[in-house]
Design an enzyme around this catalytic site. Sequence first.
Site, mmCIF file in Angstrom:
data_model
loop_
_atom_site.group_PDB
_atom_site.id
_atom_site.type_symbol
_atom_site.label_atom_id
_atom_site.label_comp_id
_atom_site.label_asym_id
_atom_site.label_seq_id
_atom_site.Cartn_x
_atom_site.Cartn_y
_atom_site.Cartn_z
ATOM 1 N N ASN A 63 0.868 -1.189 0.000
ATOM 2 C CA ASN A 63 0.000 0.000 0.000
ATOM 3 C C ASN A 63 0.901 1.234 0.000
ATOM 4 O O ASN A 63 1.512 1.551 1.007
ATOM 5 C CB ASN A 63 -0.903 -0.024 1.243
ATOM 6 C CG ASN A 63 -1.742 1.236 1.352
ATOM 7 O OD1 ASN A 63 -1.876 1.993 0.390
ATOM 8 N ND2 ASN A 63 -2.308 1.470 2.527
ATOM 9 N N LYS A 68 0.081 4.350 -0.265
ATOM 10 C CA LYS A 68 -0.496 5.568 0.345
ATOM 11 C C LYS A 68 -0.201 6.780 -0.545
ATOM 12 O O LYS A 68 -0.160 6.636 -1.762
ATOM 13 C CB LYS A 68 0.042 5.746 1.772
ATOM 14 C CG LYS A 68 -0.073 4.435 2.578
ATOM 15 C CD LYS A 68 0.211 4.588 4.021
ATOM 16 C CE LYS A 68 0.098 3.221 4.688
ATOM 17 N NZ LYS A 68 0.176 3.289 6.122
ATOM 18 N N HIS A 117 -9.403 1.398 4.702
ATOM 19 C CA HIS A 117 -8.112 1.474 5.393
ATOM 20 C C HIS A 117 -8.253 2.401 6.601
ATOM 21 O O HIS A 117 -8.993 3.386 6.547
ATOM 22 C CB HIS A 117 -7.038 1.995 4.427
ATOM 23 C CG HIS A 117 -5.674 1.951 5.026
ATOM 24 N ND1 HIS A 117 -5.209 2.932 5.870
ATOM 25 C CD2 HIS A 117 -4.688 1.027 4.941
ATOM 26 C CE1 HIS A 117 -3.986 2.602 6.279
ATOM 27 N NE2 HIS A 117 -3.650 1.456 5.721
ATOM 28 N N GLU A 159 -6.592 4.741 7.732
ATOM 29 C CA GLU A 159 -6.388 6.182 7.475
ATOM 30 C C GLU A 159 -7.622 6.792 6.816
ATOM 31 O O GLU A 159 -7.949 7.961 7.056
ATOM 32 C CB GLU A 159 -5.118 6.379 6.622
ATOM 33 C CG GLU A 159 -3.869 6.123 7.452
ATOM 34 C CD GLU A 159 -2.709 5.499 6.695
ATOM 35 O OE1 GLU A 159 -2.678 5.577 5.463
ATOM 36 O OE2 GLU A 159 -1.838 4.910 7.358
ATOM 37 N N GLU A 216 -5.474 -4.979 10.348
ATOM 38 C CA GLU A 216 -4.394 -4.035 10.616
ATOM 39 C C GLU A 216 -4.694 -3.269 11.900
ATOM 40 O O GLU A 216 -5.466 -2.302 11.886
ATOM 41 C CB GLU A 216 -4.274 -3.021 9.471
ATOM 42 C CG GLU A 216 -3.958 -3.633 8.133
ATOM 43 C CD GLU A 216 -3.378 -2.602 7.176
ATOM 44 O OE1 GLU A 216 -2.230 -2.784 6.769
ATOM 45 O OE2 GLU A 216 -4.053 -1.608 6.878
ATOM 46 N N GLY A 224 2.517 1.958 10.639
ATOM 47 C CA GLY A 224 3.497 3.033 10.508
ATOM 48 C C GLY A 224 4.212 3.381 11.805
ATOM 49 O O GLY A 224 4.904 4.393 11.889
ATOM 50 N N SER A 248 3.366 -2.446 10.157
ATOM 51 C CA SER A 248 4.808 -2.551 10.388
ATOM 52 C C SER A 248 5.392 -3.902 9.978
ATOM 53 O O SER A 248 6.303 -4.419 10.626
ATOM 54 C CB SER A 248 5.145 -2.216 11.851
ATOM 55 O OG SER A 248 4.768 -0.880 12.143
HETATM 56 P P1 PGA Z 1 2.947 0.066 7.483
HETATM 57 O O1 PGA Z 1 1.483 0.349 6.865
HETATM 58 O O2 PGA Z 1 3.419 -1.237 6.895
HETATM 59 O O3 PGA Z 1 3.774 1.231 7.035
HETATM 60 O O4 PGA Z 1 2.775 -0.019 8.965
HETATM 61 C C1 PGA Z 1 0.586 -0.703 6.678
HETATM 62 C C2 PGA Z 1 -0.698 -0.200 6.055
HETATM 63 O O5 PGA Z 1 -1.126 0.902 6.357
HETATM 64 O O6 PGA Z 1 -1.316 -0.913 5.250
#
Ligand code: PGA
Length: 250
Positions: free
Chosen positions: A9, A11, A95, A97, A167, A173, A212
């Site tokens: 992803n 983003k 997601h 976010e 997630e 992140g 992560s």
């Molecule tokens: P990350 O993000 O691997 O940077 O923690 C995962 C995601 O948001 O799908």
Amino acid sequence: MRRKLLVGNWKMNKTRAEALAFGEASVALSSFAEEKKVDIGVTPTFLSLDVVKKANPKLIVGAQNVHFKSNGAFTGEISIPMLQELGIEWSLVGHSERRTYFGETNESCNQKVIALLNNKMVPIYCVGETLAEFEAGQTKAIVGAQVKEGLASINKEDARKVVVAYEPVWSIGTGKNASKEIAEDICGFIRATLKEMFGEVADEMRILYGGSVKPENIKEYMAEPNIDGALVGGASLTVESFKQLIENID
Ligand code: PGA
């Protein structure tokens, strides 16, 4: 047997030129993934979907979001026919976010999932609890409701295609990946919930862990019976790191 799935992803990262460079370099990654019997994909920004898809038609290329209506007065949104015109067949939905910063709810996610399935597309439906919910021991209540409400009113045949990504918001992140025990516990719980909803079809549905995930920790998740792959943010951005993720997936 569920085939492993690795999705990067991206983003709000990568210009079209940067996305194209990754797309071209990913042709070798697709052959490598095919040898390992792993499906791989990325979700670039809307602006880069076409360049990545054209550079590597074998790569799964998905949108990060989609509107459930096919057209209309929805400023700033992108519809399913617009994605399909570019040959895009997958989309993330819900997601964290999108839920946190753009007000998406289980109900709006459900509308998107249904619209995608009605158009023969594949939703990757994201669920996960916040740190406060985790600390209050509410993970299963929250995730259970996200699964039941987000995937409501879907028939069993369509459910087969749906991918669910667990997630935990506190792990996205942050570098604080969930332990493999926590991830397996919740992914197993998600599969049990899917079984209540869709019966044996749940055994064919892929459930990903995200948060992560890195080349150094992906292996431990993949050994768990209910984790069928990973949704990866930061560690999916370079070709080198993506290759290492594929290398370490089993
Ligand atoms: P990350 O993000 O691997 O940077 O923690 C995962 C995601 O948001 O799908």
